[in-house]
Scaffold this motif. Structure first.
Motif, PDB file in Angstrom:
ATOM      1  N   GLU A  43       0.808  -1.111  -0.001  1.00 54.61           N
ATOM      2  CA  GLU A  43       0.091   0.198   0.035  1.00 54.61           C
ATOM      3  C   GLU A  43       0.758   1.444  -0.108  1.00 54.61           C
ATOM      4  OE1 GLU A  43      -2.497  -0.517   3.501  1.00 54.61           O
ATOM      5  OE2 GLU A  43      -3.791  -2.228   2.267  1.00 54.61           O
ATOM      6  N   ALA A  44       1.879   1.319   0.864  1.00 59.33           N
ATOM      7  CA  ALA A  44       2.834   2.434   0.966  1.00 59.33           C
ATOM      8  C   ALA A  44       3.489   2.779  -0.594  1.00 59.33           C
ATOM      9  CB  ALA A  44       3.792   2.249   1.808  1.00 59.33           C
ATOM     10  N   ILE A  45       3.845   1.709  -1.249  1.00 63.76           N
ATOM     11  CA  ILE A  45       4.639   2.128  -2.599  1.00 63.76           C
ATOM     12  C   ILE A  45       3.872   1.798  -3.671  1.00 63.76           C
ATOM     13  CG2 ILE A  45       6.798   2.209  -1.581  1.00 63.76           C
ATOM     14  CD1 ILE A  45       7.176  -0.841  -2.596  1.00 63.76           C
ATOM     15  N   GLU A  46       2.414   1.451  -3.465  1.00 61.09           N
ATOM     16  CA  GLU A  46       1.385   1.276  -4.424  1.00 61.09           C
ATOM     17  C   GLU A  46       1.768   0.275  -5.397  1.00 61.09           C
ATOM     18  OE1 GLU A  46       0.482   5.375  -5.686  1.00 61.09           O
ATOM     19  OE2 GLU A  46      -0.601   5.772  -3.957  1.00 61.09           O
ATOM     20  N   ILE A  47       1.760  -0.897  -5.039  1.00 58.07           N
ATOM     21  CA  ILE A  47       2.315  -2.142  -5.837  1.00 58.07           C
ATOM     22  C   ILE A  47       1.468  -3.126  -5.667  1.00 58.07           C
ATOM     23  CG2 ILE A  47       4.680  -1.346  -6.465  1.00 58.07           C
ATOM     24  CD1 ILE A  47       5.517  -3.676  -4.711  1.00 58.07           C
ATOM     25  N   PRO A  48       1.188  -4.115  -6.732  1.00 56.24           N
ATOM     26  CA  PRO A  48       0.166  -5.171  -6.597  1.00 56.24           C
ATOM     27  C   PRO A  48       0.749  -5.933  -5.501  1.00 56.24           C
ATOM     28  CG  PRO A  48       0.506  -4.861  -8.754  1.00 56.24           C
ATOM     29  CD  PRO A  48       1.638  -3.910  -7.993  1.00 56.24           C
ATOM     30  N   ILE A  49       0.048  -6.674  -4.402  1.00 55.58           N
ATOM     31  CA  ILE A  49       0.503  -7.414  -3.448  1.00 55.58           C
ATOM     32  C   ILE A  49       1.246  -8.818  -3.964  1.00 55.58           C
ATOM     33  CG2 ILE A  49      -1.630  -8.794  -3.108  1.00 55.58           C
ATOM     34  CD1 ILE A  49       0.659  -7.682  -0.169  1.00 55.58           C
ATOM     35  N   ALA A  50       1.072  -9.221  -4.778  1.00 57.40           N
ATOM     36  CA  ALA A  50       1.884 -10.662  -5.393  1.00 57.40           C
ATOM     37  C   ALA A  50       3.131 -10.063  -5.889  1.00 57.40           C
ATOM     38  CB  ALA A  50       1.009 -11.142  -6.476  1.00 57.40           C
ATOM     39  N   THR A  51       3.328  -8.839  -6.533  1.00 53.76           N
ATOM     40  CA  THR A  51       4.517  -8.414  -6.740  1.00 53.76           C
ATOM     41  C   THR A  51       5.372  -8.224  -5.400  1.00 53.76           C
ATOM     42  OG1 THR A  51       3.833  -7.509  -8.861  1.00 53.76           O
ATOM     43  CG2 THR A  51       5.787  -6.495  -8.059  1.00 53.76           C
ATOM     44  N   CYS A  52       4.733  -7.740  -4.581  1.00 57.00           N
ATOM     45  CA  CYS A  52       5.376  -7.075  -3.096  1.00 57.00           C
ATOM     46  C   CYS A  52       6.031  -8.319  -2.592  1.00 57.00           C
ATOM     47  CB  CYS A  52       4.496  -6.308  -2.513  1.00 57.00           C
ATOM     48  SG  CYS A  52       5.262  -5.552  -0.875  1.00 57.00           S
ATOM     49  N   TYR A  53       5.098  -9.512  -2.557  1.00 51.85           N
ATOM     50  CA  TYR A  53       5.727 -10.776  -1.988  1.00 51.85           C
ATOM     51  C   TYR A  53       6.974 -11.291  -2.681  1.00 51.85           C
ATOM     52  CZ  TYR A  53       1.883 -11.527   1.539  1.00 51.85           C
ATOM     53  OH  TYR A  53       1.186 -11.297   2.651  1.00 51.85           O
ATOM     54  N   ARG A  54       6.882 -11.270  -4.005  1.00 45.21           N
ATOM     55  CA  ARG A  54       7.818 -11.599  -4.882  1.00 45.21           C
ATOM     56  C   ARG A  54       9.102 -10.977  -4.578  1.00 45.21           C
ATOM     57  NH1 ARG A  54       4.069 -12.238  -8.810  1.00 45.21           N
ATOM     58  NH2 ARG A  54       4.697 -10.352  -9.855  1.00 45.21           N
ATOM     59  N   ARG A  55       9.105  -9.614  -4.536  1.00 50.78           N
ATOM     60  CA  ARG A  55      10.274  -8.780  -4.095  1.00 50.78           C
ATOM     61  C   ARG A  55      10.775  -9.034  -2.738  1.00 50.78           C
ATOM     62  NH1 ARG A  55       9.824  -9.256  -8.523  1.00 50.78           N
ATOM     63  NH2 ARG A  55       9.475  -7.687 -10.171  1.00 50.78           N
ATOM     64  N   ILE A  56       9.752  -9.107  -1.799  1.00 50.54           N
ATOM     65  CA  ILE A  56      10.229  -9.416  -0.568  1.00 50.54           C
ATOM     66  C   ILE A  56      10.937 -10.786  -0.442  1.00 50.54           C
ATOM     67  CG2 ILE A  56       9.346 -10.227   1.830  1.00 50.54           C
ATOM     68  CD1 ILE A  56       7.026  -8.103   1.361  1.00 50.54           C
ATOM     69  N   GLU A  57      10.686 -11.669  -1.106  1.00 50.58           N
ATOM     70  CA  GLU A  57      11.224 -13.019  -0.916  1.00 50.58           C
ATOM     71  C   GLU A  57      12.855 -12.842  -1.705  1.00 50.58           C
ATOM     72  OE1 GLU A  57      10.975 -17.570  -2.938  1.00 50.58           O
ATOM     73  OE2 GLU A  57       9.256 -16.265  -2.615  1.00 50.58           O
ATOM     74  N   GLU A  58      12.803 -12.252  -2.903  1.00 54.72           N
ATOM     75  CA  GLU A  58      14.265 -11.984  -3.235  1.00 54.72           C
ATOM     76  C   GLU A  58      15.115 -11.184  -2.289  1.00 54.72           C
ATOM     77  OE1 GLU A  58      12.715  -9.964  -6.868  1.00 54.72           O
ATOM     78  OE2 GLU A  58      12.478 -11.724  -7.837  1.00 54.72           O
ATOM     79  N   LEU A  59      14.589 -10.092  -1.699  1.00 50.32           N
ATOM     80  CA  LEU A  59      15.359  -9.326  -0.567  1.00 50.32           C
ATOM     81  C   LEU A  59      15.641 -10.001   0.445  1.00 50.32           C
ATOM     82  CD1 LEU A  59      13.286  -5.976  -1.213  1.00 50.32           C
ATOM     83  CD2 LEU A  59      15.736  -6.347  -2.040  1.00 50.32           C
ATOM     84  N   VAL A  60      14.790 -10.829   1.042  1.00 45.48           N
ATOM     85  CA  VAL A  60      15.132 -11.736   2.070  1.00 45.48           C
ATOM     86  C   VAL A  60      16.264 -12.649   1.789  1.00 45.48           C
ATOM     87  CG1 VAL A  60      14.368 -13.425   3.749  1.00 45.48           C
ATOM     88  CG2 VAL A  60      12.978 -11.441   3.390  1.00 45.48           C
ATOM     89  N   ASP A  61      16.154 -13.362   0.836  1.00 43.89           N
ATOM     90  CA  ASP A  61      17.034 -14.478   0.305  1.00 43.89           C
ATOM     91  C   ASP A  61      18.558 -13.667   0.000  1.00 43.89           C
ATOM     92  OD1 ASP A  61      15.225 -16.238   0.115  1.00 43.89           O
ATOM     93  OD2 ASP A  61      14.902 -16.421  -1.892  1.00 43.89           O
ATOM     94  N   ALA A  62      18.569 -12.490  -0.572  1.00 44.94           N
ATOM     95  CA  ALA A  62      19.874 -11.549  -0.742  1.00 44.94           C
ATOM     96  C   ALA A  62      20.314 -11.099   0.648  1.00 44.94           C
ATOM     97  CB  ALA A  62      19.545 -10.418  -1.737  1.00 44.94           C
ATOM     98  N   GLY A  63      19.777 -11.182   1.809  1.00 42.73           N
ATOM     99  CA  GLY A  63      20.072 -10.759   3.064  1.00 42.73           C
ATOM    100  C   GLY A  63      19.842  -9.111   3.105  1.00 42.73           C
ATOM    101  N   LEU A  64      18.905  -8.608   2.403  1.00 39.69           N
ATOM    102  CA  LEU A  64      18.801  -7.079   2.371  1.00 39.69           C
ATOM    103  C   LEU A  64      17.554  -6.801   3.264  1.00 39.69           C
ATOM    104  CD1 LEU A  64      19.423  -6.288  -1.304  1.00 39.69           C
ATOM    105  CD2 LEU A  64      21.144  -6.209   0.668  1.00 39.69           C
ATOM    106  N   LEU A  65      16.798  -7.766   3.345  1.00 39.74           N
ATOM    107  CA  LEU A  65      15.513  -7.487   4.253  1.00 39.74           C
ATOM    108  C   LEU A  65      15.343  -8.871   5.382  1.00 39.74           C
ATOM    109  CD1 LEU A  65      13.172  -5.440   4.137  1.00 39.74           C
ATOM    110  CD2 LEU A  65      11.902  -7.320   2.686  1.00 39.74           C
TER     111      LEU A  65
END
Length: 118
Positions: A43-65
């Motif tokens: 909601e904060a960055i106005e992106i679809p929730i499915a896209t947000c979950y994909r990016r979160i997973e990638e960022l967690v895997d990379a150790g950035l989140l």
């Protein structure tokens, strides 16, 4: 058999560069200075929730989140809460492989920022 330090560094570099290169990743990291759910980030960055979950997973895997825990949503569901693990990252491309300089967030800074937000 464990990988050598060089192989591990190359894999880490690849995952970090890949995660940062995706659309919305930087925005998610900026928004995740304080703990937020995927829904809140979406909601904060106005992106679809499915896209947000994909990016979160990638960022967690990379150790950035990182997932800081779980809390109840307004609907009463348990949701993961995420926060970025660093405040700055510098990438040097002058050698054969990218080299990273990271400024990690300290737990003290997290606690202080949490208090200022509340």
């Amino acid at each position: 058999m464990s990988r050598s330090r060089t192989e591990r560094t190359d894999a880490d570099s690849t995952s970090v560069l890949s995660a940062l290169g995706n659309k919305y990743s930087a925005e998610i990291l900026c928004a995740a200075g304080t703990p937020k759910s995927a829904q809140s980030l979406s909601e904060a960055i106005e992106i679809p929730i499915a896209t947000c979950y994909r990016r979160i997973e990638e960022l967690v895997d990379a150790g950035l989140l990182t997932c800081e825990g779980r809390q109840l949503s307004e609907e009463g569901r348990r949701t993961n809460i995420y926060r970025r693990t660093l405040d700055e990252i510098e990438i040097d491309f002058s050698d054969d492989a990218p080299e990273f300089s990271r400024k990690r967030r300290t737990e003290a800074k997290n606690r202080l920022q949490d208090q200022l937000e509340n």
